[in-house]
Scaffold this motif. Sequence first.
Motif, PDB file in Angstrom:
ATOM      1  N   LYS A  64      26.734  20.079 -73.490  1.00 49.16           N
ATOM      2  CA  LYS A  64      26.360  19.540 -75.053  1.00 49.16           C
ATOM      3  C   LYS A  64      27.781  18.913 -75.668  1.00 49.16           C
ATOM      4  N   ILE A  66      29.715  17.534 -78.789  1.00 47.14           N
ATOM      5  CA  ILE A  66      29.643  17.778 -80.253  1.00 47.14           C
ATOM      6  C   ILE A  66      30.736  16.555 -80.898  1.00 47.14           C
ATOM      7  N   HIS A  67      30.262  15.813 -81.720  1.00 48.57           N
ATOM      8  CA  HIS A  67      30.855  14.575 -82.228  1.00 48.57           C
ATOM      9  C   HIS A  67      31.305  13.569 -81.272  1.00 48.57           C
ATOM     10  N   PRO A  68      30.350  13.166 -80.602  1.00 46.31           N
ATOM     11  CA  PRO A  68      30.451  12.161 -79.774  1.00 46.31           C
ATOM     12  C   PRO A  68      30.867  10.875 -80.406  1.00 46.31           C
ATOM     13  N   GLU A  69      30.591  10.645 -81.692  1.00 47.17           N
ATOM     14  CA  GLU A  69      30.734   9.299 -82.522  1.00 47.17           C
ATOM     15  C   GLU A  69      32.342   9.321 -82.777  1.00 47.17           C
ATOM     16  N   HIS A  70      32.997  10.185 -82.261  1.00 49.15           N
ATOM     17  CA  HIS A  70      34.399   9.926 -82.418  1.00 49.15           C
ATOM     18  C   HIS A  70      35.063   9.027 -81.188  1.00 49.15           C
ATOM     19  N   GLU A 208      30.357  22.965 -73.705  1.00 51.59           N
ATOM     20  CA  GLU A 208      30.343  22.289 -75.074  1.00 51.59           C
ATOM     21  C   GLU A 208      31.804  21.365 -74.956  1.00 51.59           C
ATOM     22  N   VAL A 210      33.754  19.576 -77.399  1.00 51.01           N
ATOM     23  CA  VAL A 210      33.931  19.202 -79.125  1.00 51.01           C
ATOM     24  C   VAL A 210      35.012  18.116 -78.916  1.00 51.01           C
ATOM     25  N   ILE A 211      34.471  16.831 -79.470  1.00 47.68           N
ATOM     26  CA  ILE A 211      35.249  15.726 -79.417  1.00 47.68           C
ATOM     27  C   ILE A 211      35.931  15.505 -80.848  1.00 47.68           C
ATOM     28  N   HIS A 212      37.122  15.570 -80.812  1.00 42.10           N
ATOM     29  CA  HIS A 212      37.874  15.523 -81.892  1.00 42.10           C
ATOM     30  C   HIS A 212      38.126  13.907 -82.490  1.00 42.10           C
ATOM     31  N   GLU A 213      38.415  13.790 -83.463  1.00 42.03           N
ATOM     32  CA  GLU A 213      39.132  12.400 -84.158  1.00 42.03           C
ATOM     33  C   GLU A 213      40.246  11.861 -83.395  1.00 42.03           C
ATOM     34  N   ASP A 239      39.232  24.650 -82.459  1.00 43.89           N
ATOM     35  CA  ASP A 239      37.762  24.988 -82.187  1.00 43.89           C
ATOM     36  C   ASP A 239      37.483  25.697 -81.066  1.00 43.89           C
TER      37      ASP A 239
END
Length: 242
Positions: A64, A66-70, A208, A210-213, A239
Amino acid sequence: MKTIALCFYAIYRPAFYLLVIIDTTLLGLLTIAASYFDPKGNRVHYIGKFWSRLNMLLSGVRVKMIHPEHIDPKRSYIVMSKHQSHYDVWALIGFLPLQLRWVMKMELREIPVFGLGCERMGHIYIDRSHPDRAYKSLEVAGEKIRSGASVVFFPEGTRSTDGNLRPFKKGGFNIALAAGVPILPITVRGSRQVLPKGSGKIMPGTIELVIHEPVLLDGYTTENREELIQRVHQIIEADLKL
């Protein structure tokens, strides 16, 4: 019901290992052959992506994001990831929408087919026992970035046994500063439950990412490199779920 499922998985586990050996050998040979027509490894990279997703599927592990838009797929990054399990590699290769090149320990080059396949795919071997050779490997990583690839570092240097985030090594940060590309921090959660360090007992589960900026390097130099290291460390740790 859960107990029955776990018993079935324990029986299936040896078959899974056999399947991994078979698909790694076949896809490794395909990678080696295809690489002669793709010297940069941009197309054979997708063989590695398929290999990773296939083995995740065979082992009953889901990913999963999380925040792939970054992530901007058109940019190059230094990817800095938490490292708890061998499954981190499959999760990142299989699901990050980037041309990834790995910095790998030299010992992996000795694995038949796999070692040469990774080399032909464009991954980078580093010999930590020889500083001069290690430095040249990092220079190769910089060249990969300039050609449009993203390079992955596990800045802890090895897998964590207890899930806690270990201190970061400097190599990946030196490359990031030299290349002037952003650092993409990623917190991996759940992989230690799938396959802990030192164990062969793979369990089904969910990992998971978790993709950070991205961390831009404006204002950072080798003089304040420690501030950059601590910033990325804090982002990944924030995270983390043990």
